[in-house]
Enzyme design. Sequence first.
Site, PDB file in Angstrom:
ATOM      1  N   GLU A 136       5.493  -2.364  -4.035  1.00 52.28           N
ATOM      2  CA  GLU A 136       5.657  -1.049  -4.283  1.00 52.28           C
ATOM      3  C   GLU A 136       5.656  -0.182  -3.067  1.00 52.28           C
ATOM      4  O   GLU A 136       5.465  -0.690  -1.878  1.00 52.28           O
ATOM      5  CB  GLU A 136       4.370  -0.592  -5.200  1.00 52.28           C
ATOM      6  CG  GLU A 136       3.233  -0.730  -4.554  1.00 52.28           C
ATOM      7  CD  GLU A 136       1.902  -0.450  -5.489  1.00 52.28           C
ATOM      8  OE1 GLU A 136       1.973   0.769  -5.789  1.00 52.28           O
ATOM      9  OE2 GLU A 136       1.096  -1.299  -5.720  1.00 52.28           O
ATOM     10  N   ASP A 145      -7.365  -4.831 -12.440  1.00 53.59           N
ATOM     11  CA  ASP A 145      -7.151  -5.213 -11.029  1.00 53.59           C
ATOM     12  C   ASP A 145      -7.925  -4.239 -10.426  1.00 53.59           C
ATOM     13  O   ASP A 145      -7.933  -3.009 -10.536  1.00 53.59           O
ATOM     14  CB  ASP A 145      -5.699  -5.421 -10.555  1.00 53.59           C
ATOM     15  CG  ASP A 145      -4.818  -4.225 -10.898  1.00 53.59           C
ATOM     16  OD1 ASP A 145      -4.982  -3.350  -9.872  1.00 53.59           O
ATOM     17  OD2 ASP A 145      -4.357  -3.660 -12.003  1.00 53.59           O
ATOM     18  N   ASP A 205       2.518  -7.966  -4.641  1.00 56.49           N
ATOM     19  CA  ASP A 205       2.442  -6.459  -5.084  1.00 56.49           C
ATOM     20  C   ASP A 205       3.459  -5.759  -4.334  1.00 56.49           C
ATOM     21  O   ASP A 205       3.397  -5.632  -3.067  1.00 56.49           O
ATOM     22  CB  ASP A 205       0.947  -5.731  -4.761  1.00 56.49           C
ATOM     23  CG  ASP A 205       0.986  -4.221  -4.996  1.00 56.49           C
ATOM     24  OD1 ASP A 205       2.240  -3.735  -5.310  1.00 56.49           O
ATOM     25  OD2 ASP A 205      -0.154  -3.950  -5.292  1.00 56.49           O
TER      26      ASP A 205
END
Length: 271
Positions: free
Chosen positions: A153, A62, A151
């Site tokens: 986080e 990624d 995503d």
Amino acid sequence: MRRPLARIASAALAVAAVLAPAPALADPARPADARQMAMHAQESSPAELATRAAPAGVPGIDVSHWQGGIDWGAVAASGVRFAYIKATQRTNYRDPNFNANYVNAYNAGIIRGAYHFAEPNRSSGADQANYFAGNGGAWSADGRTLPGALDLEDTAGQPHCYGMTPAQIVAWTRDFSDTYRARTGRDVVIYTSRGWWDDCAGGSNAFAATNPLWVASWTTAPSPTMPSGFGVHTFWQYTSTGSVPGIGGNVDRNVFNGSEARLIALANNTP
């Protein structure tokens, strides 16, 4: 990776035509700090991670603009079969290298998907999902596009869990996931780690039956440290200090939990 088909050139032009220029905004998502490494279940030393053999599975990476210019032909020749590429963040940032990476990965024969870096305290899940889907994150039934990824986080400059309760994080993720499915017909892939998910989403199992898990677990163990609430993983990001021909410096390395035929089925949305 499968070689480019005769229609790739026209398809790539079509993709490029619908991707608007990125706003000139600074990217607030920075390389991981000590807290972020802990949230990603860092169980091995950087030296161990740098020398570990890849886990079983189809190899992938990624990337974002942090990797700079990428020689996607060299990446494909090295054996990388898939890539997730950063597209958006919040509702006002598009990665400046997304267009080039997304088209050039496709032209090199790599199965690729886009990902959105969530900041749940900035705007609703629906707003961010719509921004993502409208700025590169939509799914195409072309045999080489993975469903988009979310995503989840921490990021620099924001409080842990974005100052939200687990119930709020789960509701925000549901808002994003439902909106993305309504826009694209696909369930968004959820990227997270055990540390973050258990702290910030309370180890919820609300998405285990519908959304593929992309687990971040930077370890030399033979299997990832799983977030509570999920029984299986689809992708495993096993290091942030990988090396791949065609990319200067470190790059996140991943594996798909299955065969290449199953990876293609995920891209095609077929059983």
